[in-house]
Design an enzyme around this catalytic site. Sequence first.
Site, PDB file in Angstrom:
ATOM      1  N   LYS A  36       0.833  -1.199   0.000  1.00 27.66           N
ATOM      2  CA  LYS A  36       0.000   0.000   0.000  1.00 27.66           C
ATOM      3  C   LYS A  36       0.875   1.260   0.000  1.00 27.66           C
ATOM      4  CE  LYS A  36      -3.964  -2.074   2.453  1.00 27.66           C
ATOM      5  NZ  LYS A  36      -4.685  -2.041   3.768  1.00 27.66           N
ATOM      6  N   TYR A  40     -12.261  -2.493  -2.567  1.00 28.03           N
ATOM      7  CA  TYR A  40     -12.768  -2.634  -1.191  1.00 28.03           C
ATOM      8  C   TYR A  40     -14.298  -2.661  -1.127  1.00 28.03           C
ATOM      9  CZ  TYR A  40      -8.272  -2.347   1.264  1.00 28.03           C
ATOM     10  OH  TYR A  40      -7.027  -2.618   1.773  1.00 28.03           O
ATOM     11  N   PHE A  83     -15.041   3.300   7.970  1.00 32.53           N
ATOM     12  CA  PHE A  83     -13.692   3.567   7.471  1.00 32.53           C
ATOM     13  C   PHE A  83     -13.603   3.519   5.946  1.00 32.53           C
ATOM     14  CE2 PHE A  83     -13.850  -1.050   8.216  1.00 32.53           C
ATOM     15  CZ  PHE A  83     -13.326  -1.558   7.040  1.00 32.53           C
ATOM     16  N   ARG A 102      -1.594 -14.390   4.705  1.00 33.72           N
ATOM     17  CA  ARG A 102      -2.368 -13.682   5.742  1.00 33.72           C
ATOM     18  C   ARG A 102      -1.657 -13.793   7.092  1.00 33.72           C
ATOM     19  NH1 ARG A 102      -6.530 -10.115   4.531  1.00 33.72           N
ATOM     20  NH2 ARG A 102      -7.292 -10.543   6.618  1.00 33.72           N
ATOM     21  N   THR A 132      -5.076  -7.100  11.280  1.00 28.75           N
ATOM     22  CA  THR A 132      -5.344  -5.888  10.501  1.00 28.75           C
ATOM     23  C   THR A 132      -4.717  -4.634  11.115  1.00 28.75           C
ATOM     24  OG1 THR A 132      -7.419  -6.835   9.698  1.00 28.75           O
ATOM     25  CG2 THR A 132      -7.202  -4.441   9.559  1.00 28.75           C
ATOM     26  N   ARG A 134       2.934  -6.519   9.529  1.00 28.63           N
ATOM     27  CA  ARG A 134       2.275  -5.408  10.221  1.00 28.63           C
ATOM     28  C   ARG A 134       2.787  -5.288  11.652  1.00 28.63           C
ATOM     29  NH1 ARG A 134      -3.692  -7.004   7.868  1.00 28.63           N
ATOM     30  NH2 ARG A 134      -3.692  -5.638   6.030  1.00 28.63           N
ATOM     31  N   ASN A 194      -1.591   0.119   7.323  1.00 27.86           N
ATOM     32  CA  ASN A 194      -1.050  -1.171   7.741  1.00 27.86           C
ATOM     33  C   ASN A 194      -0.265  -1.866   6.634  1.00 27.86           C
ATOM     34  OD1 ASN A 194      -3.145  -1.791   6.106  1.00 27.86           O
ATOM     35  ND2 ASN A 194      -4.354  -2.879   7.630  1.00 27.86           N
ATOM     36  N   HIS A 254      -1.928  -5.307   1.632  1.00 30.07           N
ATOM     37  CA  HIS A 254      -3.207  -6.010   1.420  1.00 30.07           C
ATOM     38  C   HIS A 254      -2.897  -7.414   0.929  1.00 30.07           C
ATOM     39  CE1 HIS A 254      -7.185  -7.108  -0.023  1.00 30.07           C
ATOM     40  NE2 HIS A 254      -6.554  -7.601  -1.079  1.00 30.07           N
ATOM     41  N   GLU A 276     -10.101 -10.114  -7.078  1.00 31.22           N
ATOM     42  CA  GLU A 276      -9.134  -9.018  -6.970  1.00 31.22           C
ATOM     43  C   GLU A 276      -8.070  -9.099  -8.068  1.00 31.22           C
ATOM     44  OE1 GLU A 276      -7.745  -9.412  -2.930  1.00 31.22           O
ATOM     45  OE2 GLU A 276      -9.667  -8.776  -2.092  1.00 31.22           O
TER      46      GLU A 276
HETATM   47  P1  IDP Z   1      -7.408  -6.701   6.107  1.00 32.44           P
HETATM   48  O1  IDP Z   1      -6.574  -5.738   5.283  1.00 32.44           O
HETATM   49  O2  IDP Z   1      -6.628  -7.256   7.271  1.00 32.44           O
HETATM   50  O3  IDP Z   1      -8.064  -7.765   5.271  1.00 32.44           O
HETATM   51  P2  IDP Z   1     -10.052  -5.482   6.278  1.00 32.44           P
HETATM   52  O4  IDP Z   1     -10.989  -5.678   7.435  1.00 32.44           O
HETATM   53  O5  IDP Z   1     -10.368  -6.162   4.996  1.00 32.44           O
HETATM   54  O6  IDP Z   1      -8.583  -5.839   6.781  1.00 32.44           O
HETATM   55  O7  IDP Z   1      -9.986  -3.904   6.031  1.00 32.44           O
HETATM   56  C1  IDP Z   1      -9.458  -3.383   4.824  1.00 32.44           C
HETATM   57  C2  IDP Z   1      -8.525  -2.235   5.137  1.00 32.44           C
HETATM   58  O8  IDP Z   1      -9.307  -1.115   5.614  1.00 32.44           O
HETATM   59  C3  IDP Z   1      -7.533  -2.510   6.270  1.00 32.44           C
HETATM   60  O9  IDP Z   1      -6.371  -3.185   5.822  1.00 32.44           O
HETATM   61  C4  IDP Z   1      -7.211  -1.100   6.741  1.00 32.44           C
HETATM   62  O10 IDP Z   1      -6.289  -0.439   5.873  1.00 32.44           O
HETATM   63  C5  IDP Z   1      -8.582  -0.409   6.605  1.00 32.44           C
HETATM   64  N1  IDP Z   1      -9.347  -0.474   7.864  1.00 32.44           N
HETATM   65  C6  IDP Z   1     -10.044  -1.526   8.342  1.00 32.44           C
HETATM   66  N2  IDP Z   1     -10.652  -1.236   9.517  1.00 32.44           N
HETATM   67  C7  IDP Z   1     -10.323   0.060   9.773  1.00 32.44           C
HETATM   68  C8  IDP Z   1     -10.647   0.960  10.845  1.00 32.44           C
HETATM   69  O11 IDP Z   1     -11.361   0.621  11.811  1.00 32.44           O
HETATM   70  N3  IDP Z   1     -10.116   2.209  10.770  1.00 32.44           N
HETATM   71  C9  IDP Z   1      -9.335   2.618   9.728  1.00 32.44           C
HETATM   72  N4  IDP Z   1      -9.027   1.808   8.695  1.00 32.44           N
HETATM   73  C10 IDP Z   1      -9.505   0.554   8.720  1.00 32.44           C
HETATM   74 MG    MG Z   2      -9.536  -7.622   3.797  1.00 34.00          MG
END
Ligand code: IDP
Ligand code: MG
Length: 153
Positions: A10, A50, A58, A86, A92, A103, A113, A116, A127
């Site tokens: 990212k 997304y 978010f 993963r 996350t 991370r 973070n 992806h 994707e």
């Molecule tokens: P993942 O990347 O671990 O699969 P997801 O739940 O799919 O996590 O969320 C997608 C992305 O959205 C996360 O990697 C992060 O960058 C962002 N994100 C998720 N939850 C939050 C939040 O509560 N606050 C801010 N950004 C968030």
């Molecule tokens: Mg995800």
Amino acid sequence: MAERTLIIIKPDGIQRHLAGEIIGRFEKKGFKLVAAKFIQISEDLARRHYAVHRGKGFFEGVVKYLSSAPLLVMVWEAEGIIDMSRKMMGATFGYDAEPGTIRGDFSSSRGYNLIHGSDSPQSAEREIELFFKPDEIIDYELADACWLYGKND
Ligand code: IDP
Ligand code: MG
């Protein structure tokens, strides 16, 4: 063909000079890189990527984040790669992620973070299609393939 996953370094990963570190971890694990593009994406593509998070608090923030600066999007291949990558990414939120994960070692943030990775074979298929045409994914043999897995695996 072994399982494939979409990995994105990212914008924060690029800006923080962590692309080599992250790619290095996947290379050393024995994963095979089969496609890569360094691009800046539109908000529209970020929204489609997304789409499962549409409507969440978010969502707009993560769309802005992903489209704000260049990123490196890749397809990596290995048997079981979705689960393994993963685990290597970690939880996350950077502050929750275990040390030793990408991370956990390099992010303390909720949204920023670094990486992806597809979370299921269905997500991976959707994707990968979003970012790559079939002829942009390269089928080839790694020279050390015979040393990556034992005969009894
Ligand atoms: P993942 O990347 O671990 O699969 P997801 O739940 O799919 O996590 O969320 C997608 C992305 O959205 C996360 O990697 C992060 O960058 C962002 N994100 C998720 N939850 C939050 C939040 O509560 N606050 C801010 N950004 C968030
Ligand atoms: Mg995800």
